[in-house]
Design a protein around this motif. Structure first.
Motif, PDB file in Angstrom:
ATOM      1  N   ARG A   1       0.833  -1.207   0.000  1.00  0.00           N
ATOM      2  CA  ARG A   1       0.000   0.000   0.000  1.00  0.00           C
ATOM      3  C   ARG A   1       0.871   1.261   0.000  1.00  0.00           C
ATOM      4  O   ARG A   1       0.590   2.230  -0.713  1.00  0.00           O
ATOM      5  N   GLN A   2       1.931   1.239   0.763  1.00  0.00           N
ATOM      6  CA  GLN A   2       2.820   2.396   0.841  1.00  0.00           C
ATOM      7  C   GLN A   2       3.516   2.675  -0.489  1.00  0.00           C
ATOM      8  O   GLN A   2       3.668   3.825  -0.899  1.00  0.00           O
ATOM      9  N   GLN A   3       3.914   1.598  -1.184  1.00  0.00           N
ATOM     10  CA  GLN A   3       4.634   1.785  -2.447  1.00  0.00           C
ATOM     11  C   GLN A   3       3.697   1.955  -3.639  1.00  0.00           C
ATOM     12  O   GLN A   3       4.123   2.344  -4.725  1.00  0.00           O
ATOM     13  N   GLY A   4       2.403   1.609  -3.439  1.00  0.00           N
ATOM     14  CA  GLY A   4       1.403   1.845  -4.471  1.00  0.00           C
ATOM     15  C   GLY A   4       1.268   0.764  -5.517  1.00  0.00           C
ATOM     16  O   GLY A   4       0.652   0.984  -6.560  1.00  0.00           O
ATOM     17  N   HIS A   5       1.773  -0.436  -5.243  1.00  0.00           N
ATOM     18  CA  HIS A   5       1.608  -1.554  -6.175  1.00  0.00           C
ATOM     19  C   HIS A   5       2.006  -2.851  -5.488  1.00  0.00           C
ATOM     20  O   HIS A   5       2.659  -2.835  -4.438  1.00  0.00           O
ATOM     21  N   GLY A   6       1.629  -3.973  -6.107  1.00  0.00           N
ATOM     22  CA  GLY A   6       2.020  -5.275  -5.595  1.00  0.00           C
ATOM     23  C   GLY A   6       1.075  -6.374  -6.053  1.00  0.00           C
ATOM     24  O   GLY A   6      -0.048  -6.104  -6.483  1.00  0.00           O
ATOM     25  N   ARG A   7       1.547  -7.597  -5.971  1.00  0.00           N
ATOM     26  CA  ARG A   7       0.718  -8.758  -6.287  1.00  0.00           C
ATOM     27  C   ARG A   7       0.977  -9.847  -5.253  1.00  0.00           C
ATOM     28  O   ARG A   7       2.123 -10.086  -4.853  1.00  0.00           O
ATOM     29  N   ILE A   8      -0.118 -10.506  -4.860  1.00  0.00           N
ATOM     30  CA  ILE A   8      -0.055 -11.601  -3.894  1.00  0.00           C
ATOM     31  C   ILE A   8      -0.644 -12.831  -4.558  1.00  0.00           C
ATOM     32  O   ILE A   8      -1.777 -12.797  -5.044  1.00  0.00           O
ATOM     33  N   ILE A   9       0.135 -13.896  -4.593  1.00  0.00           N
ATOM     34  CA  ILE A   9      -0.316 -15.146  -5.209  1.00  0.00           C
ATOM     35  C   ILE A   9      -0.320 -16.219  -4.127  1.00  0.00           C
ATOM     36  O   ILE A   9       0.679 -16.415  -3.428  1.00  0.00           O
ATOM     37  N   GLN A  10      -1.454 -16.903  -3.992  1.00  0.00           N
ATOM     38  CA  GLN A  10      -1.629 -17.931  -2.975  1.00  0.00           C
ATOM     39  C   GLN A  10      -1.666 -19.307  -3.641  1.00  0.00           C
ATOM     40  O   GLN A  10      -2.456 -19.525  -4.571  1.00  0.00           O
ATOM     41  N   ASN A  11      -0.846 -20.220  -3.161  1.00  0.00           N
ATOM     42  CA  ASN A  11      -0.832 -21.566  -3.729  1.00  0.00           C
ATOM     43  C   ASN A  11      -1.815 -22.446  -2.965  1.00  0.00           C
ATOM     44  O   ASN A  11      -1.526 -22.939  -1.883  1.00  0.00           O
TER      45      ASN A  11
ATOM     46  N   PRO B   1      -4.246  -0.821  -6.283  1.00  0.00           N
ATOM     47  CA  PRO B   1      -3.305  -1.312  -7.292  1.00  0.00           C
ATOM     48  C   PRO B   1      -2.676  -2.654  -6.923  1.00  0.00           C
ATOM     49  O   PRO B   1      -1.702  -3.076  -7.546  1.00  0.00           O
ATOM     50  N   ILE B   2      -3.229  -3.331  -5.944  1.00  0.00           N
ATOM     51  CA  ILE B   2      -2.697  -4.620  -5.493  1.00  0.00           C
ATOM     52  C   ILE B   2      -3.586  -5.737  -6.029  1.00  0.00           C
ATOM     53  O   ILE B   2      -4.799  -5.733  -5.817  1.00  0.00           O
ATOM     54  N   LYS B   3      -2.986  -6.679  -6.733  1.00  0.00           N
ATOM     55  CA  LYS B   3      -3.715  -7.779  -7.353  1.00  0.00           C
ATOM     56  C   LYS B   3      -3.511  -9.069  -6.560  1.00  0.00           C
ATOM     57  O   LYS B   3      -2.431  -9.314  -6.029  1.00  0.00           O
ATOM     58  N   VAL B   4      -4.561  -9.892  -6.521  1.00  0.00           N
ATOM     59  CA  VAL B   4      -4.523 -11.141  -5.750  1.00  0.00           C
ATOM     60  C   VAL B   4      -4.995 -12.294  -6.626  1.00  0.00           C
ATOM     61  O   VAL B   4      -6.027 -12.201  -7.282  1.00  0.00           O
ATOM     62  N   SER B   5      -4.236 -13.395  -6.629  1.00  0.00           N
ATOM     63  CA  SER B   5      -4.592 -14.571  -7.429  1.00  0.00           C
ATOM     64  C   SER B   5      -4.385 -15.846  -6.629  1.00  0.00           C
ATOM     65  O   SER B   5      -3.563 -15.896  -5.708  1.00  0.00           O
ATOM     66  N   LEU B   6      -5.130 -16.883  -7.014  1.00  0.00           N
ATOM     67  CA  LEU B   6      -4.973 -18.225  -6.483  1.00  0.00           C
ATOM     68  C   LEU B   6      -4.418 -19.146  -7.561  1.00  0.00           C
ATOM     69  O   LEU B   6      -4.792 -19.037  -8.732  1.00  0.00           O
ATOM     70  N   ILE B   7      -3.544 -20.063  -7.164  1.00  0.00           N
ATOM     71  CA  ILE B   7      -3.140 -21.171  -8.024  1.00  0.00           C
ATOM     72  C   ILE B   7      -3.673 -22.435  -7.364  1.00  0.00           C
ATOM     73  O   ILE B   7      -3.548 -22.620  -6.150  1.00  0.00           O
ATOM     74  N   GLU B   8      -4.287 -23.309  -8.149  1.00  0.00           N
ATOM     75  CA  GLU B   8      -4.911 -24.518  -7.613  1.00  0.00           C
ATOM     76  C   GLU B   8      -4.323 -25.757  -8.279  1.00  0.00           C
ATOM     77  O   GLU B   8      -4.869 -26.291  -9.245  1.00  0.00           O
ATOM     78  N   PRO B   9      -3.197 -26.261  -7.769  1.00  0.00           N
ATOM     79  CA  PRO B   9      -2.598 -27.462  -8.362  1.00  0.00           C
ATOM     80  C   PRO B   9      -3.287 -28.732  -7.890  1.00  0.00           C
ATOM     81  O   PRO B   9      -3.796 -28.813  -6.774  1.00  0.00           O
ATOM     82  N   GLY B  10      -3.247 -29.742  -8.765  1.00  0.00           N
ATOM     83  CA  GLY B  10      -3.581 -31.099  -8.367  1.00  0.00           C
ATOM     84  C   GLY B  10      -2.278 -31.800  -8.001  1.00  0.00           C
ATOM     85  O   GLY B  10      -1.379 -31.180  -7.436  1.00  0.00           O
ATOM     86  N   PRO B  11      -2.117 -33.080  -8.336  1.00  0.00           N
ATOM     87  CA  PRO B  11      -0.894 -33.807  -7.969  1.00  0.00           C
ATOM     88  C   PRO B  11       0.343 -33.269  -8.703  1.00  0.00           C
ATOM     89  O   PRO B  11       0.363 -33.193  -9.925  1.00  0.00           O
ATOM     90  N   ILE B  12       1.345 -32.893  -7.921  1.00  0.00           N
ATOM     91  CA  ILE B  12       2.600 -32.328  -8.435  1.00  0.00           C
ATOM     92  C   ILE B  12       3.763 -33.102  -7.821  1.00  0.00           C
ATOM     93  O   ILE B  12       3.735 -33.447  -6.628  1.00  0.00           O
ATOM     94  N   ILE B  13       4.782 -33.362  -8.592  1.00  0.00           N
ATOM     95  CA  ILE B  13       5.975 -34.051  -8.087  1.00  0.00           C
ATOM     96  C   ILE B  13       6.639 -33.182  -7.021  1.00  0.00           C
ATOM     97  O   ILE B  13       7.025 -32.041  -7.279  1.00  0.00           O
TER      98      ILE B  13
END
Length: 275
Positions: A122-132, A169-181
């Motif tokens: 918020r202070q810098q005015g940008h960013g992205r958060i990705i949740q696995n 200006p902060i974006k948030v996304s989810l990644i939803e993996p199934g079986p991964i090595i």
């Protein structure tokens, strides 16, 4: 263009390790964190900038972030919340303290870190958060209740956060993996033996089959993919002008997300029990 910085949790192996190496090669300044100092030392030996961060300890989270911000002069462009583990066991065999520990690592630690990082963004005015997240944040499977619950919690928190930040200006996304090595199955087997009195359980016969599967090699189905598939989605979430709310990885995730919309609960339950 200034170098973009990213903090990744859970980099000792698997998805986190692959993402750290790939993003470094791509020009990012990567802070690859891990819970154990021996893993931090190994990451440094592999040429990565690494700091100890234990998601179970708020002080460790705060100390790690403070160190990163000192190195970057107070900025952080991206956060990839990835560090987690799976605690198998039937709900009735799951001690409450063990469930609490699952949430400490997989939910509460992420939440604490995310809140701290949000202040910086918020202070810098940008960013992205990705949740696995996981396919088990989309549907449930028997004997995975603790992990299911933690990933459903992450899905709910992330969706809410995305809505609350829609005008920022902060974006948030989810990644939803199934079986991964990865080491996920081996770690889950260890947690199962450590925390579940399985030999005295009414679920003993089912547990024997489950434990056999957990102790086998990670590549147990034709749907299991390498960590590079998750990294590819992570790059999209980091670099797309308009990142998606969700990035699904592996056929099971796509399939179960579709079946959840199309099938009755009873029919879907039958499929999940067989799985």
């Amino acid at each position: 263009m200034p170098q973009k910085s990213i903090l990744i949790t859970g980099c000792s192996s698997g998805i986190g390790l692959h993402a750290a190496h790939t993003l470094k090669e791509r020009g990012y300044r990567v802070f690859a964190t891990a819970r154990k100092q021996v893993d931090v030392d190994a990451l440094i030996d592999k040429g990565l900038e690494s700091i100890r961060l234990d998601l179970d300890e708020q002080h460790s989270i705060e100390q790690a972030l403070e160190e990163i911000l000192q190195r970057t002069s107070g900025t952080l462009d991206f956060l990839f919340n990835n560090g987690a583990y799976g605690q198998p066991g039937a709900i009735e065999d799951l001690p409450t303290e063990v469930l609490r520990q699952q949430f400490e690592s997989n939910v509460f630690g992420w939440h604490h870190l995310t809140r701290k990082v949000l202040k910086v963004m918020r202070q810098q005015g940008h960013g992205r958060i990705i949740q696995n997240s996981s396919v088990l944040g989309v549907v449930c499977m028997p004997y995975r209740g603790a992990y299911n619950a933690s990933k459903f919690a992450i899905e709910g928190l992330t969706d809410t956060l995305r809505l609350e930040l829609k005008d920022s200006p902060i974006k948030v996304s989810l990644i939803e993996p199934g079986p991964i090595i990865s080491q996920f199955r081996a770690n889950a087997a260890a947690k199962f033996k450590q925390n579940i009195d399985w030999q005295a359980s009414k679920h003993y016969e089912s547990y024997k089959a489950q434990l056999d599967r957990l102790e086998k090699t990670e590549v147990t189905t034709p749907f299991t993919l390498g960590p590079e598939e998750v990294t590819a989605k992570l790059i999209l979430a980091l670099e797309s002008k308009k990142p998606k709310a969700r990035y699904r990885v592996t056929l099971p995730t796509h399939l179960f997300a579709l079946l959840k919309r199309l099938l009755t609960t009873r029919t879907l339950d039958r499929l999940l029990i067989k799985g």
